[in-house]
Design an enzyme around this catalytic site. Structure first.
Site, PDB file in Angstrom:
ATOM      1  N   GLY A  29       0.806  -1.211   0.000  1.00  0.00           N
ATOM      2  CA  GLY A  29       0.000   0.000   0.000  1.00  0.00           C
ATOM      3  C   GLY A  29       0.840   1.262   0.000  1.00  0.00           C
ATOM      4  CB  THR A  31       1.433   4.102   4.685  1.00  0.00           C
ATOM      5  OG1 THR A  31       0.338   5.023   4.579  1.00  0.00           O
ATOM      6  CG2 THR A  31       2.317   4.514   5.856  1.00  0.00           C
ATOM      7  CD  GLU A 105      -1.708  -6.434   3.086  1.00  0.00           C
ATOM      8  OE1 GLU A 105      -1.274  -5.438   2.492  1.00  0.00           O
ATOM      9  OE2 GLU A 105      -2.894  -6.527   3.476  1.00  0.00           O
TER      10      GLU A 105
END
Length: 115
Positions: A29, A31, A105
């Site tokens: 992602g 960030t 993840e």
């Protein structure tokens, strides 16, 4: 613009937990991309880590930034995983979203001592 500043601040704060010799779960992602950029600078400056990526995109970016990668074939435990969350509630319970890397993840996070 403020959103980018916040992402960079979060990325910088998360890197305080990365130690030399660590196995680091590398999240996915926007960030996490900022984390990778900053982590790559630290690796080029001499930090010795190995990363386990949570997505193909993360793996490709990490490799391009010079972050050495490893796999679960080589390590069974991850020292720390740095990944973002899409939402959080007042008790700081995190919600991961509908990205294509969600399963990986979760696998990486479950093998981590610290997330």
């Amino acid at each position: 613009m403020a959103h980018d500043v916040e992402k960079e601040a979060a990325a910088r704060a998360s890197l305080r937990f990365v130690r030399d010799g660590a196995v680091v779960g590398l999240g996915s992602g926007s960030t996490a991309t900022e984390v990778l950029r900053l982590l790559g600078k630290r690796v080029r400056a001499g930090l010795k880590i190995r990363g386990i990526a949570t997505s193909r995109k993360t793996s490709e970016l990490a490799a391009a930034l010079g972050i050495p990668l490893t796999s679960f074939d080589q390590v069974q435990e991850i020292d720390i995983t740095i990944d973002g969350a899409d939402e959080f509630d007042p008790q700081l319970s995190l919600i991961k979203g509908g990205g294509g890397a969600l399963l990986h993840e979760k696998v990486v996070a479950s093998a981590s001592r610290q997330v």
